[in-house]
Structures are given as C-alpha cells and as structure tokens.
Design a protein around this motif. Sequence first.
Motif, mmCIF file in Angstrom:
data_model
loop_
_atom_site.group_PDB
_atom_site.id
_atom_site.type_symbol
_atom_site.label_atom_id
_atom_site.label_comp_id
_atom_site.label_asym_id
_atom_site.label_seq_id
_atom_site.Cartn_x
_atom_site.Cartn_y
_atom_site.Cartn_z
ATOM 1 N N LEU A 1 -5.857 2.446 -5.317
ATOM 2 C CA LEU A 1 -4.462 2.438 -5.760
ATOM 3 C C LEU A 1 -4.263 1.413 -6.863
ATOM 4 O O LEU A 1 -5.080 0.522 -7.064
ATOM 5 N N LYS A 2 -3.150 1.529 -7.542
ATOM 6 C CA LYS A 2 -2.844 0.599 -8.627
ATOM 7 C C LYS A 2 -2.181 -0.645 -8.061
ATOM 8 O O LYS A 2 -0.975 -0.822 -8.136
ATOM 9 N N LEU A 3 -3.020 -1.485 -7.470
ATOM 10 C CA LEU A 3 -2.580 -2.745 -6.880
ATOM 11 C C LEU A 3 -3.448 -3.871 -7.417
ATOM 12 O O LEU A 3 -4.646 -3.681 -7.592
ATOM 13 N N ASP A 4 -2.849 -5.019 -7.651
ATOM 14 C CA ASP A 4 -3.640 -6.196 -7.968
ATOM 15 C C ASP A 4 -3.923 -6.872 -6.632
ATOM 16 O O ASP A 4 -3.070 -7.590 -6.087
ATOM 17 N N LEU A 5 -5.095 -6.619 -6.085
ATOM 18 C CA LEU A 5 -5.437 -7.120 -4.761
ATOM 19 C C LEU A 5 -5.592 -8.634 -4.731
ATOM 20 O O LEU A 5 -5.477 -9.242 -3.673
ATOM 21 N N GLY A 6 -5.824 -9.236 -5.874
ATOM 22 C CA GLY A 6 -5.897 -10.687 -5.946
ATOM 23 C C GLY A 6 -4.527 -11.319 -5.765
ATOM 24 O O GLY A 6 -4.348 -12.254 -4.985
ATOM 25 N N THR B 1 0.838 -1.199 0.000
ATOM 26 C CA THR B 1 0.000 0.000 0.000
ATOM 27 C C THR B 1 0.871 1.247 0.000
ATOM 28 O O THR B 1 0.615 2.204 -0.722
ATOM 29 N N ARG B 2 1.912 1.221 0.811
ATOM 30 C CA ARG B 2 2.826 2.370 0.883
ATOM 31 C C ARG B 2 3.480 2.616 -0.472
ATOM 32 O O ARG B 2 3.544 3.747 -0.945
ATOM 33 N N ALA B 3 3.945 1.549 -1.113
ATOM 34 C CA ALA B 3 4.615 1.684 -2.412
ATOM 35 C C ALA B 3 3.642 2.191 -3.487
ATOM 36 O O ALA B 3 3.995 3.051 -4.290
ATOM 37 N N ALA B 4 2.428 1.675 -3.487
ATOM 38 C CA ALA B 4 1.444 2.089 -4.496
ATOM 39 C C ALA B 4 0.952 3.510 -4.249
ATOM 40 O O ALA B 4 0.562 4.200 -5.193
ATOM 41 N N GLY B 5 0.995 3.944 -3.001
ATOM 42 C CA GLY B 5 0.549 5.295 -2.669
ATOM 43 C C GLY B 5 1.695 6.261 -2.522
ATOM 44 O O GLY B 5 1.591 7.250 -1.810
ATOM 45 N N THR C 1 -1.310 8.646 2.761
ATOM 46 C CA THR C 1 -1.094 7.196 2.824
ATOM 47 C C THR C 1 0.008 6.879 3.817
ATOM 48 O O THR C 1 -0.128 5.970 4.636
ATOM 49 N N GLU C 2 1.102 7.627 3.755
ATOM 50 C CA GLU C 2 2.218 7.426 4.687
ATOM 51 C C GLU C 2 1.742 7.555 6.131
ATOM 52 O O GLU C 2 2.046 6.710 6.975
#
Length: 162
Positions: A140-145, A70-74, A80-81
């Motif tokens: 955020l641009k994360l693949d949550l799967g 999450t930190r990296a994507a945000g 976010t931090e």
Amino acid sequence: MATNKNTSATTGIDAVELLTKQHREVEDLFEQFEKAGDNAKDKKKKLADEICNALTMHTMIEEEIFYPATRAAGEESEETEDMIDEAVVEHASAKDLIAQIREMSPEDDLYDAKVKVLSEMIDHHVEEEEKEMFPKTRKLKLDLGVLGEEMKKRQVEIEAAM
C-alpha cells in the motif's frame, strides 16, 4: 505525504518490523510461561502480567494507528476491510481472556489453561498478520517509517502509563 517506502530516512522504524518484533517478544514470554514448573506460581504470575501488558499495548497501537492507516490506504478494497475487521474481532476475544487472566491467581483452576488458550489465539492471529496482512500492507501507499515512529511514540506512552 504517503509514499510506498518501507522505511523513512528520518525515522528508520518500520511499522511492520516494530509489530513483528513485538510478536517475537510475546512468543518468548509465552514460552517462558510454558516452561515454568507447576510450583513456580510467582514466576507464572509475573510472566502472565507481562504477557497481558505487552498484548494490551500491542493491540492498542494496532487499533489506534496501524489498522486505521492500513484501512485508509487500502480504501475501496473489500479484502483489506475484511482482514482488518477480522483482526479487530480477534483482538476483542484476546482482550476478554486477558481481563479474566488479570483477575485470577496462578493457584486458581483454569489459570494455566487460560494462558495456554490465549497463547494459541495469539499464535493464530500473528500467523495471519505476518503471512497475509503485513505483506499486503507493504504494497500500500504508506510511509511505514513515519507510521512506525508514531506507533513507537504511542508504545512508550502506553508503557509509561502501565
């Protein structure tokens, strides 16, 4: 490959859903503890041990996998931090109380009180995650799967070691 999908076609395990499910499971354990009578010392000890184990596993997968992703994507988002930093501090307080509870017996003074305070701390933490962090993470641009699959594998490893 980061995408904004909530689930992955290959895994089907959504990271946020996995964490939310764990929240409900711990809430249920706290509820059972609360309902156990004053004379149910063995039951209370078993439930407190389950609560401590579940929370230990949960905080580990959040700190090792979910929060860093999450930190990296945000990145470059001070909000976010700050949100993740606060969650890590809340985890540290919970870990301190978990360590105290693990060293105690239900016959000890303050045992029930410490479990109750832990419950209240976790309620606060869960509310912030579910109402603030998780909705922001979904954007955020994360693949949550894929993230969820990694977290589930780590959960199995941790539980096997307990």
